[in-house]
Design an enzyme around this catalytic site. Structure first.
Site, PDB file in Angstrom:
ATOM      1  N   SER A   1       6.959  -7.323  10.909  1.00 56.85           N
ATOM      2  CA  SER A   1       5.994  -7.312   9.810  1.00 56.85           C
ATOM      3  C   SER A   1       5.120  -8.557   9.812  1.00 56.85           C
ATOM      4  O   SER A   1       5.557  -9.635  10.201  1.00 56.85           O
ATOM      5  CB  SER A   1       6.724  -7.255   8.461  1.00 56.85           C
ATOM      6  OG  SER A   1       5.771  -7.363   7.421  1.00 56.85           O
TER       7      SER A   1
ATOM      8  N   LYS B   1      12.792  -2.404   7.570  1.00 55.09           N
ATOM      9  CA  LYS B   1      11.323  -2.490   7.641  1.00 55.09           C
ATOM     10  C   LYS B   1      10.670  -1.404   6.764  1.00 55.09           C
ATOM     11  O   LYS B   1       9.639  -1.650   6.110  1.00 55.09           O
ATOM     12  CB  LYS B   1      10.848  -2.360   9.100  1.00 55.09           C
ATOM     13  CG  LYS B   1       9.329  -2.306   9.269  1.00 55.09           C
ATOM     14  CD  LYS B   1       8.675  -3.588   8.793  1.00 55.09           C
ATOM     15  CE  LYS B   1       7.211  -3.759   9.093  1.00 55.09           C
ATOM     16  NZ  LYS B   1       6.263  -2.731   8.815  1.00 55.09           N
TER      17      LYS B   1
ATOM     18  N   HIS C   1      10.867  -2.531   3.269  1.00 48.82           N
ATOM     19  CA  HIS C   1       9.832  -3.572   3.143  1.00 48.82           C
ATOM     20  C   HIS C   1       8.486  -2.913   2.850  1.00 48.82           C
ATOM     21  O   HIS C   1       7.757  -3.301   1.934  1.00 48.82           O
ATOM     22  CB  HIS C   1       9.763  -4.392   4.438  1.00 48.82           C
ATOM     23  CG  HIS C   1       8.533  -5.236   4.573  1.00 48.82           C
ATOM     24  ND1 HIS C   1       7.291  -4.702   4.888  1.00 48.82           N
ATOM     25  CD2 HIS C   1       8.337  -6.568   4.412  1.00 48.82           C
ATOM     26  CE1 HIS C   1       6.399  -5.663   4.920  1.00 48.82           C
ATOM     27  NE2 HIS C   1       7.002  -6.815   4.632  1.00 48.82           N
ATOM     28  N   ASN C   2       8.155  -1.882   3.617  1.00 43.07           N
ATOM     29  CA  ASN C   2       6.859  -1.235   3.425  1.00 43.07           C
ATOM     30  C   ASN C   2       6.789  -0.496   2.092  1.00 43.07           C
ATOM     31  O   ASN C   2       5.728  -0.438   1.474  1.00 43.07           O
ATOM     32  CB  ASN C   2       6.572  -0.280   4.586  1.00 43.07           C
ATOM     33  CG  ASN C   2       6.066  -1.029   5.800  1.00 43.07           C
ATOM     34  OD1 ASN C   2       6.498  -2.147   6.052  1.00 43.07           O
ATOM     35  ND2 ASN C   2       5.163  -0.440   6.545  1.00 43.07           N
TER      36      ASN C   2
ATOM     37  N   GLU D   1       6.026  -3.046  -0.301  1.00 46.85           N
ATOM     38  CA  GLU D   1       4.611  -3.385  -0.046  1.00 46.85           C
ATOM     39  C   GLU D   1       3.693  -2.392  -0.783  1.00 46.85           C
ATOM     40  O   GLU D   1       2.757  -2.798  -1.496  1.00 46.85           O
ATOM     41  CB  GLU D   1       4.386  -3.330   1.468  1.00 46.85           C
ATOM     42  CG  GLU D   1       2.962  -3.472   1.954  1.00 46.85           C
ATOM     43  CD  GLU D   1       2.877  -3.296   3.496  1.00 46.85           C
ATOM     44  OE1 GLU D   1       3.644  -3.967   4.215  1.00 46.85           O
ATOM     45  OE2 GLU D   1       2.067  -2.483   3.970  1.00 46.85           O
TER      46      GLU D   1
HETATM   47  C1  6PG Z   1       3.521  -4.973   8.012  1.00 49.68           C
HETATM   48  C2  6PG Z   1       2.838  -3.726   7.511  1.00 49.68           C
HETATM   49  C3  6PG Z   1       2.436  -2.827   8.626  1.00 49.68           C
HETATM   50  C4  6PG Z   1       1.848  -1.511   8.157  1.00 49.68           C
HETATM   51  C5  6PG Z   1       0.488  -1.624   7.674  1.00 49.68           C
HETATM   52  C6  6PG Z   1      -0.185  -0.297   7.367  1.00 49.68           C
HETATM   53  O1  6PG Z   1       4.615  -5.207   7.548  1.00 49.68           O
HETATM   54  O2  6PG Z   1       2.947  -5.675   8.835  1.00 49.68           O
HETATM   55  O3  6PG Z   1       3.733  -3.030   6.689  1.00 49.68           O
HETATM   56  O4  6PG Z   1       3.575  -2.573   9.392  1.00 49.68           O
HETATM   57  O5  6PG Z   1       1.836  -0.637   9.210  1.00 49.68           O
HETATM   58  O6  6PG Z   1       0.464  -2.419   6.539  1.00 49.68           O
HETATM   59  O7  6PG Z   1       0.587   0.515   6.586  1.00 49.68           O
HETATM   60  P1  6PG Z   1      -0.046   1.770   5.852  1.00 49.68           P
HETATM   61  O8  6PG Z   1      -1.091   2.338   6.770  1.00 49.68           O
HETATM   62  O9  6PG Z   1       1.064   2.744   5.656  1.00 49.68           O
HETATM   63  O10 6PG Z   1      -0.634   1.247   4.596  1.00 49.68           O
END
Ligand code: 6PG
Length: 466
Positions: A127, A181, A184-185, A188
């Site tokens: 990430s 991960k 994490h997303n 996010e």
């Molecule tokens: C990270 C992000 C990354 C992710 C993008 C786009 O941790 O660096 O989570 O891995 O792929 O942010 O994600 P989306 O296209 O689903 O918004």
């Protein structure tokens, strides 16, 4: 020449950044991309790093360029391309050579690949976007510990550091790294959505322009909300479109994209029966945002919501407090999902270490994570909402969250993630809920049975049974 310590396949944005990072940390690396011109261009533009990078034009050359036992990182698009790449590569490798999938794989795929693999395989979550990959990402490793140990010196060296501690951690067997991960997303998504909702209150409710909103985020970034996402939200709001001179935000179409990791998290949460409503709401909000025609038709049909909020009804401080509560609840939900998966998949996921690992490099890095690591270390089984430090924060801020959601709702401003945050908070602080009605209904139409407060057993029935 067999000189490289590691190999990397896939020189897209993230792959190229990761390869440069590895070279920059003093490791010789061999690289390969399906399109040779991409490899050549990457090498030609590597500057002083070029001496550490061996460009190769075939998989055979790549394999030949790496010292045994080999380790090769895959940075190819998630899904079938990973399987295809493994199928093409594995026959060229020795029995002890390690393939590392560092893309954004669905963790179930990683588990399957680890089980089907005819040689060493592991999946790691990376990430931090392009800049993180180049200068220090957070790395979440999954697979056999002995495989991690073989490459951990490289992964730790290239990772972000929080006060000298590397943000590269082995999470557990099989798909554990990619699972962490994914959560994490999910966090996010929820954090980004809550920020967008508060932006909506400022823009539509309070009539603030983008530059003023940018200043607010910049100020908040100096307090408890200090985080990468708060920081970049300020930068995004403050930016001007070089073509039109207008605020950049006012030019960007309000339909969010997604590659799918947040959706995976929401789907997996349902499988685990792990409640993560703020994350689910954020995924829903992205889906809904893309239905632009339907939204426009709805506005024509029902008329635009009033939206304007008098300035004495909501204060910026109150918005900040609401966002603090919302942010804590996003993380609380994410960590509680990790705990559920840890039990379900028998992974022993190290919750405090996960919080530590996210303190630098990753997209959800935030000043709160250090305290979360401490709180989870003191009691890894307890929802963060109940950890004394965060309970103190929530006691001070949940009313602001409630008020902001109420005021926004009264003015027709949609706040699905913040609203789900306060609903989660209220549900989690309600000793006596209303599911007795659900149980009564289930028993009424299906004789499903229920537990009674005044008796043992779960298979009691109501008088309607006769
Ligand atoms: C990270 C992000 C990354 C992710 C993008 C786009 O941790 O660096 O989570 O891995 O792929 O942010 O994600 P989306 O296209 O689903 O918004």
């Amino acid at each position: 020449m067999t000189t490289s310590e590691i190999g990397l396949i896939g020189l897209g944005t993230m792959g190229a950044a990761l390869a440069s990072n590895i070279a920059d940390n003093g490791f010789d690396i061999a690289v390969y991309n399906r399109t040779t011109s991409v490899t050549q261009e990457f090498h030609a533009q590597a500057g002083k790093l070029a001496a550490k990078i061996t460009p190769t034009e075939t998989l055979e050359d790549l394999v030949a360029a790496i010292k045994e036992p080999r380790a090769i990182i895959l940075m190819v698009p998630a899904g079938d391309p990973v399987d295809q790449q493994i199928d093409a590569l594995r026959p060229l490798l020795g029995d002890n050579d390690l393939i590392i999938d560092a893309g954004n794989a669905l963790f179930h795929d990683t588990t399957r690949r680890a089980r089907e693999a005819t040689g060493p395989f592991m999946g790691i979550g990376v990430s931090g976007g392009e800049e993180g990959a180049r200068f220090g990402p957070a790395i979440m490793g999954g697979g056999k510990k002995e495989y991690w140990d073989r490459v951990s010196h490289i992964l730790e060296a290239i990772s972000a550091k929080f006060e000298g501690t590397a943000c590269a951690t082995w999470m557990g067997e099989e798909g554990a790294g990619h699972f962490v991960k994914a959560v994490h997303n999910g966090i996010e998504y929820a954090d980004m959505q809550m920020i967008a909702e508060v932006y909506g209150i400022m823009r539509d409710g309070l009539g603030m322009d983008a530059a003023a909103i940018g200043d607010v985020f910049a100020k908040w970034n100096e307090g408890p909300l200090a985080s990468y996402l708060t920081e970049i939200s300020g930068a995004v709001a403050s930016a001007t479109d070089p073509e039109t001179g207008k605020p950049m935000l006012d030019i960007i179409v309000d339909a969010a994209g997604q590659k799918g990791t947040g959706r995976w998290t929401a789907i997996e949460a349902q499988h685990l029966a792990a409640p993560i409503p703020a994350i689910e709401a954020a995924v829903v909000a992205r889906n809904l945002s893309s239905r632009m025609d339907e939204r426009a038709a709805g506005e024509d049909l029902y008329g635009a919501a009033p939206k304007h909020i008098p300035h004495d009804v909501v204060a910026l401080d109150q918005l900040e407090q609401a966002l603090i509560a919302g942010k804590i609840l996003c993380y609380a939900q994410g960590f509680s999902m990790i705990e559920a998966a840890s039990d379900s998949y028998d992974w022993a996921l190290p919750l405090p270490k996960i919080a530590q690992n996210w303190r630098a490099g990753c997209i959800i890095r935030s000043a709160m994570l250090d305290d979360m690591a401490t709180a989870l270390g003191e009691n890894p089984d307890r929802n963060l909402m109940q950890a004394p430090f965060f309970a103190d924060h929530l006691k001070k801020t949940h009313d602001a969250l409630r008020q902001v959601v109420s005021i926004g709702t009264l003015h027709g401003i949609a706040m699905p993630a913040l609203a789900s945050g306060i609903a989660y908070f209220d549900a989690m602080r309600t000793g006596r809920g209303t599911a007795n009605m659900i149980q009564g209904q289930r028993d009424y139409f299906g004789r499903h049975g229920f537990a009674r407060f005044d008796a043992d057993g779960k298979d009691h029935h109501g008088p309607w049974a006769d």
